[in-house]
Write an enzyme that holds these catalytic residues in place. Structure first.
Site, PDB file in Angstrom:
ATOM      1  N   ASN A 106       0.825  -1.207   0.000  1.00 22.70           N
ATOM      2  CA  ASN A 106       0.000   0.000   0.000  1.00 22.70           C
ATOM      3  C   ASN A 106       0.860   1.258   0.000  1.00 22.70           C
ATOM      4  O   ASN A 106       1.965   1.263   0.538  1.00 22.70           O
ATOM      5  CB  ASN A 106      -0.934  -0.005   1.216  1.00 22.70           C
ATOM      6  CG  ASN A 106      -1.852  -1.210   1.203  1.00 22.70           C
ATOM      7  OD1 ASN A 106      -2.023  -1.836   0.165  1.00 22.70           O
ATOM      8  ND2 ASN A 106      -2.425  -1.552   2.343  1.00 22.70           N
ATOM      9  N   VAL A 107       0.293   2.326  -0.545  1.00 18.27           N
ATOM     10  CA  VAL A 107       1.045   3.585  -0.667  1.00 18.27           C
ATOM     11  C   VAL A 107       0.434   4.656   0.240  1.00 18.27           C
ATOM     12  O   VAL A 107       0.680   5.840   0.055  1.00 18.27           O
ATOM     13  CB  VAL A 107       1.062   4.067  -2.146  1.00 18.27           C
ATOM     14  CG1 VAL A 107       1.815   3.074  -3.028  1.00 18.27           C
ATOM     15  CG2 VAL A 107      -0.356   4.296  -2.690  1.00 18.27           C
ATOM     16  N   HIS A 123       5.892  -1.004  -2.871  1.00 18.69           N
ATOM     17  CA  HIS A 123       5.362  -0.271  -4.024  1.00 18.69           C
ATOM     18  C   HIS A 123       5.483   1.235  -3.804  1.00 18.69           C
ATOM     19  O   HIS A 123       4.776   2.014  -4.447  1.00 18.69           O
ATOM     20  CB  HIS A 123       3.901  -0.672  -4.300  1.00 18.69           C
ATOM     21  CG  HIS A 123       3.761  -2.055  -4.872  1.00 18.69           C
ATOM     22  ND1 HIS A 123       2.561  -2.735  -4.946  1.00 18.69           N
ATOM     23  CD2 HIS A 123       4.685  -2.900  -5.415  1.00 18.69           C
ATOM     24  CE1 HIS A 123       2.756  -3.927  -5.498  1.00 18.69           C
ATOM     25  NE2 HIS A 123       4.037  -4.052  -5.780  1.00 18.69           N
ATOM     26  N   GLY A 214      -5.145  -9.234   3.553  1.00 21.93           N
ATOM     27  CA  GLY A 214      -5.850  -8.369   2.601  1.00 21.93           C
ATOM     28  C   GLY A 214      -5.169  -8.178   1.267  1.00 21.93           C
ATOM     29  O   GLY A 214      -5.136  -7.066   0.755  1.00 21.93           O
ATOM     30  N   THR A 215      -4.642  -9.264   0.708  1.00 21.07           N
ATOM     31  CA  THR A 215      -4.079  -9.136  -0.645  1.00 21.07           C
ATOM     32  C   THR A 215      -4.581 -10.276  -1.523  1.00 21.07           C
ATOM     33  O   THR A 215      -4.730 -11.407  -1.045  1.00 21.07           O
ATOM     34  CB  THR A 215      -2.532  -9.099  -0.616  1.00 21.07           C
ATOM     35  OG1 THR A 215      -2.054  -9.012  -1.962  1.00 21.07           O
ATOM     36  CG2 THR A 215      -1.907 -10.293   0.086  1.00 21.07           C
ATOM     37  N   SER A 216      -4.843  -9.956  -2.792  1.00 24.71           N
ATOM     38  CA  SER A 216      -5.320 -10.993  -3.717  1.00 24.71           C
ATOM     39  C   SER A 216      -4.162 -11.849  -4.214  1.00 24.71           C
ATOM     40  O   SER A 216      -4.387 -12.881  -4.847  1.00 24.71           O
ATOM     41  CB  SER A 216      -6.022 -10.338  -4.913  1.00 24.71           C
ATOM     42  OG  SER A 216      -5.107  -9.511  -5.605  1.00 24.71           O
ATOM     43  N   ALA A 254     -10.156  -8.006   8.110  1.00 27.49           N
ATOM     44  CA  ALA A 254      -8.944  -7.776   8.912  1.00 27.49           C
ATOM     45  C   ALA A 254      -9.259  -6.950  10.161  1.00 27.49           C
ATOM     46  O   ALA A 254      -8.671  -7.180  11.220  1.00 27.49           O
ATOM     47  CB  ALA A 254      -7.896  -7.064   8.051  1.00 27.49           C
TER      48      ALA A 254
HETATM   49  P1  OAD Z   1      -6.441  -6.343  -4.509  1.00 29.88           P
HETATM   50  O1  OAD Z   1      -7.539  -5.385  -4.774  1.00 29.88           O
HETATM   51  O2  OAD Z   1      -5.949  -7.141  -5.650  1.00 29.88           O
HETATM   52  O3  OAD Z   1      -6.879  -7.378  -3.370  1.00 29.88           O
HETATM   53  C1  OAD Z   1      -7.423  -6.950  -2.166  1.00 29.88           C
HETATM   54  C2  OAD Z   1      -7.707  -8.156  -1.295  1.00 29.88           C
HETATM   55  O4  OAD Z   1      -8.193  -7.691  -0.058  1.00 29.88           O
HETATM   56  C3  OAD Z   1      -8.751  -9.105  -1.866  1.00 29.88           C
HETATM   57  O5  OAD Z   1      -8.289 -10.441  -1.738  1.00 29.88           O
HETATM   58  C4  OAD Z   1      -9.979  -8.878  -0.953  1.00 29.88           C
HETATM   59  O6  OAD Z   1     -10.759 -10.050  -0.813  1.00 29.88           O
HETATM   60  C5  OAD Z   1      -9.302  -8.494   0.330  1.00 29.88           C
HETATM   61  N1  OAD Z   1     -10.136  -7.677   1.236  1.00 29.88           N
HETATM   62  C6  OAD Z   1     -11.131  -6.810   0.948  1.00 29.88           C
HETATM   63  N2  OAD Z   1     -11.626  -6.252   2.072  1.00 29.88           N
HETATM   64  C7  OAD Z   1     -10.918  -6.785   3.113  1.00 29.88           C
HETATM   65  C8  OAD Z   1     -10.949  -6.616   4.531  1.00 29.88           C
HETATM   66  N3  OAD Z   1     -11.814  -5.773   5.128  1.00 29.88           N
HETATM   67  N4  OAD Z   1     -10.072  -7.336   5.273  1.00 29.88           N
HETATM   68  C9  OAD Z   1      -9.189  -8.193   4.699  1.00 29.88           C
HETATM   69  N5  OAD Z   1      -9.126  -8.385   3.365  1.00 29.88           N
HETATM   70  C10 OAD Z   1      -9.975  -7.692   2.583  1.00 29.88           C
HETATM   71  O7  OAD Z   1      -5.272  -5.515  -3.797  1.00 29.88           O
HETATM   72  P2  OAD Z   1      -3.743  -5.947  -3.591  1.00 29.88           P
HETATM   73  O8  OAD Z   1      -3.590  -7.407  -3.453  1.00 29.88           O
HETATM   74  O9  OAD Z   1      -3.188  -5.065  -2.543  1.00 29.88           O
HETATM   75  O10 OAD Z   1       0.016  -2.386  -7.389  1.00 29.88           O
HETATM   76  O11 OAD Z   1      -3.128  -5.492  -4.972  1.00 29.88           O
HETATM   77  C11 OAD Z   1      -1.755  -5.580  -5.190  1.00 29.88           C
HETATM   78  C12 OAD Z   1      -1.302  -4.511  -6.129  1.00 29.88           C
HETATM   79  O12 OAD Z   1      -2.175  -4.436  -7.269  1.00 29.88           O
HETATM   80  C13 OAD Z   1      -1.364  -3.097  -5.584  1.00 29.88           C
HETATM   81  O13 OAD Z   1      -0.276  -2.775  -4.750  1.00 29.88           O
HETATM   82  C14 OAD Z   1      -1.318  -2.279  -6.837  1.00 29.88           C
HETATM   83  C15 OAD Z   1      -2.342  -3.042  -7.649  1.00 29.88           C
HETATM   84  O14 OAD Z   1      -2.204  -2.963  -9.013  1.00 29.88           O
HETATM   85  C16 OAD Z   1       0.476  -1.511  -8.285  1.00 29.88           C
HETATM   86  O15 OAD Z   1      -0.206  -0.618  -8.720  1.00 29.88           O
HETATM   87  C17 OAD Z   1       1.906  -1.758  -8.689  1.00 29.88           C
END
Ligand code: OAD
Length: 270
Positions: A106-107, A123, A214-216, A254
């Site tokens: 996260n940023v 990132h 909380g990451t996909s 979370a």
């Molecule tokens: P994503 O949007 O891909 O995934 C978010 C995850 O958080 C999903 O698995 C959701 O199910 C989960 N989620 C949603 N609400 C939640 C909650 N309240 N508690 C826990 N989990 C929850 O976001 P990231 O995996 O962070 O990079 O994405 C990675 C990167 O993709 C980012 O850093 C960004 C983006 O493109 C760049 O831009 C380089």
């Protein structure tokens, strides 16, 4: 969630000498910042092919400045007003008991605001502005972001958005006599932020408990960190609403699960 899983995860956390906490957009969701890929996520309305690279953003500035202004608003406005939620606070609390390295994609700067001290921003961060050589130009506050949001609202509403957009985002990106400046963030096609990324791989290799929140897990190379930790022998605990591949999955949000986990690991009296 099954209580047994919470107990097992708490046991691993309690006995770990070094913990790595890997976070994605989901950890900040309950602070009001949308994720990228869920319904309502940023990439749903603004396709990453157009908005997730510097080349794409420059092209949008030339061809569709009104849409770029709306994208910047969707990105900046939630971050400008966000506060750490109970997940960030619980993660910061783990530091009282053991060494913790936060590795965040996260940023938004919310882990630091919650009190975490060792935060690797693989990132980058929206809050640090750098020149074309990566040298610091200035640091932004949330109040600065809010001021840009106000200006962007005005820019987005104008037919000649192309003219007011550079003025709206001037604290964050633009040109000065010595060259261009922009936020120190990693977009698609960029190298990972250093030295944070090298330190993140080391933390994954050396931790004895890896917590993924909380990451996909769809964006490489960040997404390889849980496997790296597992290969090095650390159990992987994953927290989020979707099914995942952790040794233990805690399914849910979370903001409620992390305080429960920290409570069970460090405060529970048997
Ligand atoms: P994503 O949007 O891909 O995934 C978010 C995850 O958080 C999903 O698995 C959701 O199910 C989960 N989620 C949603 N609400 C939640 C909650 N309240 N508690 C826990 N989990 C929850 O976001 P990231 O995996 O962070 O990079 O994405 C990675 C990167 O993709 C980012 O850093 C960004 C983006 O493109 C760049 O831009 C380089």
């Amino acid at each position: 969630m099954i209580l047994e899983e919470l107990d097992d995860a708490a046991g691993w956390l309690r006995t770990a000498r070094r913990v790595a906490v890997f976070t994605g957009a989901g950890v900040s969701a309950e602070s009001g910042i949308p994720t990228f890929r869920d319904g309502g996520g940023l990439w749903r309305e603004f396709p990453p092919e157009e908005f997730a690279s510097w080349r794409g953003l420059l092209s949008a500035a030339a061809t569709s400045p009104g849409k770029l202004a709306r994208f910047l608003l969707a990105l900046l406005e939630p971050i400008a007003t966000a506060r750490p939620n109970s997940a960030h606070t619980a993660i910061a609390e783990i530091e009282k008991y053991t060494r913790v390295t936060i590795i965040t994609q996260n940023v938004d700067g919310l882990h630091q605001e919650a009190g975490s001290r060792e935060v690797l921003q693989i990132h980058g961060t929206l809050l640090e502005i750098v020149d074309s050589h990566g040298q610091p130009v200035r640091t932004l506050t949330r109040a600065d972001l809010l001021e840009m949001v106000r200006r962007l609202h005005r820019a987005a509403d104008r037919p000649a958005a192309a003219l007011s957009l550079p003025w709206a985002i001037r604290p964050m990106a633009g040109l000065r006599p010595t060259g261009a400046y922009k936020p120190r963030i990693v977009l698609f096609g960029d190298a990972m932020a250093e030295p944070d990324w090298s330190a993140a791989m080391e933390a994954a290799d050396e931790c004895d408990c890896f917590l993924s929140v909380g990451t996909s897990g769809q964006v490489m190379p960040a997404a390889m960190l849980p496997s790296r930790a597992r290969i090095a022998g650390a159990p992987v605990i994953e927290i989020g609403p979707e099914p995942c591949l952790g040794d233990i999955q805690l399914r849910g949000h979370a903001g409620s699960l992390l305080p429960q986990l920290v409570q069970a690991a460090f405060h529970q009296v048997d």
